[in-house]
Design an enzyme around this catalytic site. Structure first.
Site, PDB file in Angstrom:
ATOM      1  N   ASP A  75      62.014 -36.851  63.342  1.00  0.00           N
ATOM      2  CA  ASP A  75      62.048 -35.609  64.005  1.00  0.00           C
ATOM      3  C   ASP A  75      63.570 -35.153  64.978  1.00  0.00           C
ATOM      4  OD1 ASP A  75      61.595 -32.632  63.569  1.00  0.00           O
ATOM      5  OD2 ASP A  75      60.845 -32.541  65.415  1.00  0.00           O
ATOM      6  N   GLU A  84      68.780 -34.108  64.238  1.00  0.00           N
ATOM      7  CA  GLU A  84      70.047 -33.664  63.234  1.00  0.00           C
ATOM      8  C   GLU A  84      71.289 -34.235  63.873  1.00  0.00           C
ATOM      9  OE1 GLU A  84      67.441 -31.943  64.318  1.00  0.00           O
ATOM     10  OE2 GLU A  84      67.087 -31.747  62.317  1.00  0.00           O
ATOM     11  N   ASP A 141      60.606 -26.109  61.269  1.00  0.00           N
ATOM     12  CA  ASP A 141      59.157 -24.837  61.586  1.00  0.00           C
ATOM     13  C   ASP A 141      59.653 -23.699  61.087  1.00  0.00           C
ATOM     14  OD1 ASP A 141      59.255 -27.566  62.975  1.00  0.00           O
ATOM     15  OD2 ASP A 141      60.518 -26.688  64.790  1.00  0.00           O
TER      16      ASP A 141
HETATM   17  C1  GLC Z   1      59.559 -30.078  65.531  1.00  0.00           C
HETATM   18  C2  GLC Z   1      59.266 -30.063  64.722  1.00  0.00           C
HETATM   19  C3  GLC Z   1      58.111 -29.867  64.353  1.00  0.00           C
HETATM   20  C4  GLC Z   1      57.330 -31.426  65.638  1.00  0.00           C
HETATM   21  C5  GLC Z   1      57.543 -30.663  67.383  1.00  0.00           C
HETATM   22  C6  GLC Z   1      56.333 -31.441  68.435  1.00  0.00           C
HETATM   23  O1  GLC Z   1      59.480 -28.906  66.068  1.00  0.00           O
HETATM   24  O2  GLC Z   1      59.652 -29.295  63.765  1.00  0.00           O
HETATM   25  O3  GLC Z   1      57.356 -30.092  63.232  1.00  0.00           O
HETATM   26  O4  GLC Z   1      55.721 -30.725  65.729  1.00  0.00           O
HETATM   27  O5  GLC Z   1      59.138 -30.967  67.098  1.00  0.00           O
HETATM   28  O6  GLC Z   1      57.440 -33.085  67.736  1.00  0.00           O
END
Ligand code: GLC
Length: 787
Positions: free
Chosen positions: A407, A410, A484
């Site tokens: 995650d 980017e 998200d």
């Molecule tokens: C980001 C991700 C989400 C995750 C959060 C905390 O917002 O997109 O899926 O739960 O970070 O790690």
């Protein structure tokens, strides 16, 4: 006072910046050929043209220096030897492969690309390739009234991308995901054009911020970049399936996922303690709701340091993981790229010591804020850093972990620009480039590092990787979830065209957070969303911190029953899905398909965003508004069987379909076959039966293939797989099935046929032998047990 200095006469103040002049490439001056590449010298530089394959041609032009035939990391294909016929006249040069023709007009230099049948695919007229001295590049192509555009990866909005302008710049967008929210986390500078039933594709291999403009001009579209060359590939098609095959030949195919990755996954930001995770899984077991994976979001870590566990919250991760595995449940931890700046933390120490972190040219690290506070970021463009990062996953593999969730890659940074400084200089395997140029590759390279590392560590087992960011080619390493989203009906609706366009961009393994990530979901929305999730390639329920819990039982018995039913259905449909994943691996065809993929000559399908095909013959038309029990469903030509009632529906028209909350409208094309199984608590539990449902028509032929393998190793790459080909012939009162097996794997399951649409007296002949069937007169199904 600044105004007292020469600052007062600073050029370009007060918005007086000169409009950038756009310079046309000019005329062709000469052309030559060497090693299969054709070089066209023009006023503004050299254009290289190369056939990569009979139906794939590449056109490259660098107005700022030598045109190189290097590619970005998206491309994995090496050009094939293609025999090209060259024919020059006063006006133009024609280059022809057996499947394509490129016509280069000399004055001015313009490129027209035709397919085998002489249809113009992409053409340049008034404008062609152009640039500014500031470094922008543009390529204009003629746009037909009949053109529809798809792909472009993960974009909001409807299915057809015409009429909009899209940007590729990987961006963390927590809120909102509105129709105009662009860009999001992924960059796929690729699209497919559908014109009068024929498809072709175009991939713009440029990693800078790129723009695809299908909006500004009436009869032209344009793709442009802030820097780098114009470097694009055209794929001749002519069917959408051909285009996907050609595009994924260039950018790579997905591996077949481990079977457990296709089961139901439960996530939350965060299940914060070992106790909570154990109770969660226990509840699934007690309620007999299938489950294959639980996700550990950032709270599992010690101060958000990757490659650590918080030992207060998770005193014994190894035991937890082993115990869950016993129940057929895998643990997938999140791994973000940001490494906490902490001189006492081994990962940070190693990264600094061995020079693996992203740096400015001057040598200082780029430090940005993310969850752990101040963090350094591995430079995944550097081979050593990639293998270091990959090896670090030993920490997880040794604990019995087989799946990783990437995650914030980017990369996301909590600052004004939302990302890394564009002046950071990446190593780029010894060919340093700025972050401005390589930003969009960060997620892809992190994916490569993680997937390759895990693959080595798992000793022959298939790793599973989930990623938020990516670039063209990400399918080689990871499944993609759409980030998200929110618990809105609108976001459920949006997830369909998003996933379908990801699929058309080569990412067959994708899905949205079921139930919605942010905001509070409700029972009805969760039930309807789970119905959709059960039939999307990736199926995970995930919810953000601070919002209502959304496990399957969170909204009471009424909803729990429906949610459980659909999670079970997912397991019943796994053989059908798994076969589609094997197809995606081989051909690049998406698992979840817009109708136009199979019916490109049917204009009703061109912007149909709220229903989809699973494979070629199963149509899913979910209800995606509250309090709704009816919807219009478009069924393409042919006859379609209601999965629930066996009612026959006439295709080529819209129908008003009734579906109460417990019903997801599903239709199977008459004549076709689907392979299902019995529901199981996890993909680790015994898989005992295959039920091939045949939807009989009066007469005609059909073929269906079931794919299977061990579901967890790479033995399939060496021929240890199983394919059961069924050739099926329907006559008035006879069904003939001829079977043929392929591959060295032999599954344990027993095979049965369920003939729908026949009669008690229907004769069934399998491999020349007449079978004795059982007639189920309640459901009007004739059952045949094979082997
Ligand atoms: C980001 C991700 C989400 C995750 C959060 C905390 O917002 O997109 O899926 O739960 O970070 O790690």
């Amino acid at each position: 006072m600044l105004e007292d200095t020469s600052f007062a006469i600073l050029p370009d103040r007060e918005g007086k910046r000169r409009k950038r002049d756009v310079i046309d490439i000019g005329n062709m001056l000469a052309f030559s050929c060497k090693d299969e590449v054709l070089f066209f010298r023009c006023d503004a530089g050299v254009v290289n043209v190369q056939f990569y394959d009979h139906p794939i041609v590449r056109v490259a032009f660098n107005p700022f220096g030598e045109t190189s035939m290097k590619t970005s990391r998206a491309v994995v294909m090496r050009p094939k030897k293609v025999k090209v016929d060259v024919h020059e006249t006063e006006e133009q040069v024609e280059l022809a492969s057996p499947q394509m023709k490129v016509v280069v007009k000399k004055r001015p230099f313009r490129v027209q690309i035709y397919d085998q049948a002489g249809r113009l695919l992409v053409g340049e007229e008034a404008r062609g390739m152009a640039f500014t001295y500031e470094g922008d590049v543009y390529c204009y192509k003629g746009m037909d009234q009949a053109d529809h555009f798809y792909g472009l990866g993960e974009k909001t909005g409807f299915l057809n991308k015409r009429g909009e302008k899209w940007t590729m710049w990987n961006t963390d967008v927590y809120a909102p995901h509105n129709p105009e929210t662009d860009p999001l986390y992924q960059s796929h500078p690729y699209f497919m054009t559908l014109r009068n039933g024929w498809a072709h594709g175009l991939f713009f291999d440029n990693t800078y911020r790129t723009i695809f403009d299908f909006q500004t001009f009436e009869d032209e579209y344009c793709f442009a970049a802030e820097g780098g060359p114009i470097d694009y590939y055209v794929f001749a098609g002519p069917t959408p399936r051909d285009v996907l095959k050609q595009y994924t030949n260039l950018t790579g195919k997905m591996p077949i996922p481990p079977k457990w990755a296709l089961g139901y996954h439960q996530s939350r930001y965060s299940y914060e303690t070992e106790q909570e995770v154990r109770e969660l899984v226990q509840t699934f077991i007690e309620k007999d709701i299938p489950l294959d994976a639980v996700y550990l979001d950032i709270h599992y870590m010690d101060g958000y340091r990757v490659f650590t566990f918080d030992r207060n919250r998770f005193p014994n991760p190894k035991q937890l993981i082993a115990d869950l595995k016993q129940e057929g449940v895998r643990v997938v931890p999140i791994v973000d790229p940001g490494v906490k700046v902490d001189p006492e933390y081994a990962i940070y120490q190693e990264g600094v010591r061995d020079d693996y972190f992203c740096k400015y040219m001057e040598g200082n690290h780029f430090i940005g804020e993310v969850w752990p506070g101040k963090s350094a970021f591995p430079d995944f463009t550097n081979e050593q850093a990639r293998s270091w990062w990959g090896d670090k996953h030993r920490f997880y593999a040794d604990l019995g972990i087989e799946g990783i969730w990437n995650d914030m890659n980017e990369p996301s940074v909590f600052n004004e620009t939302k990302t890394m400084d564009i002046t950071v200089m990446h190593d780029n395997d010894g060919n340093p480039k700025t972050h401005r140029e390589l930003h969009n590759l960060y997620g892809l390279m992190m994916g490569e590092a993680t997937y390759t590392g895990m693959k080595k560590l798992l000793n022959g087992k298939r790793p599973f990787l989930l990623t938020r960011a990516g670039f063209s080619g990400i399918q080689r390493y990871a499944a993609v979830w759409t980030g998200d989203n929110r618990s809105f009906w609108e976001h459920l609706q949006m997830s369909l065209p998003m996933c379908m366009n990801l699929g058309l961009s080569g990412v067959a393994f994708c899905g949205a957070d079921v139930g919605g990530f942010a905001h509070d979901t409700n029972g009805e929305l969760l039930a309807r969303w789970t119905q959709v999730g059960a039939f999307t390639p990736y199926f995970r329920n995930h919810c953000a911190i601070g919002f209502r819990r959304q496990e399957p039982w969170a909204f009471g018995e009424k909803y729990e029953r429906i949610i459980k039913q659909y999670i079970q259905m997912r397991y019943e449909w796994l053989p059908y899905l798994y076969t589609l994943f094997a197809e995606a691996h081989e051909t690049g065809a998406p698992v979840m398909r817009p109708l136009l993929f199979e019916y490109p000559d049917d204009p009703h399908t061109y912007n149909l965003y709220d229903e989809f095909l699973l494979g070629d013959n199963v149509l899913v038309a979910p209800i995606m508004t509250p309090n709704t029990a009816y919807r219009a469903v478009y069924l393409p030509r042919g006859k379609w069987i209601d999965y629930w009632t066996d009612t026959v529906w006439e295709g080529g028209q819209y129908h008003l379909v009734h579906a109460e909350l417990d019903k997801l409208p599903i239709f199977v094309k008459q004549g076709s076959a689907i392979a299902l199984a019995n529901a199981r608590r996890s993909t680790d539990m015994p898989d005992e039966q295959r039920i091939v449902r045949l939807y009989k028509k009066c007469d005609g032929k059909t073929a269906y293939t079931i794919y299977d393998d061990d579901g967890q190793t790479f033995a399939y790459e060496k021929g240890i797989y199983f394919r059961l080909h069924l050739d099926i012939r329907y006559d008035e009162n006879i069904v003939r099935i001829d079977t043929k097996t392929e591959g060295e794997y032999r599954p344990d399951w027993k095979l049965s046929f369920a003939i729908h649409g026949g009669m008690a007296q229907t004769t069934v002949i399998v491999d020349g032998n007449e079978q004795h069937g059982r007639w189920d007169d309640k459901q009007n199904i004739l059952w045949i047990d094979h082997n």
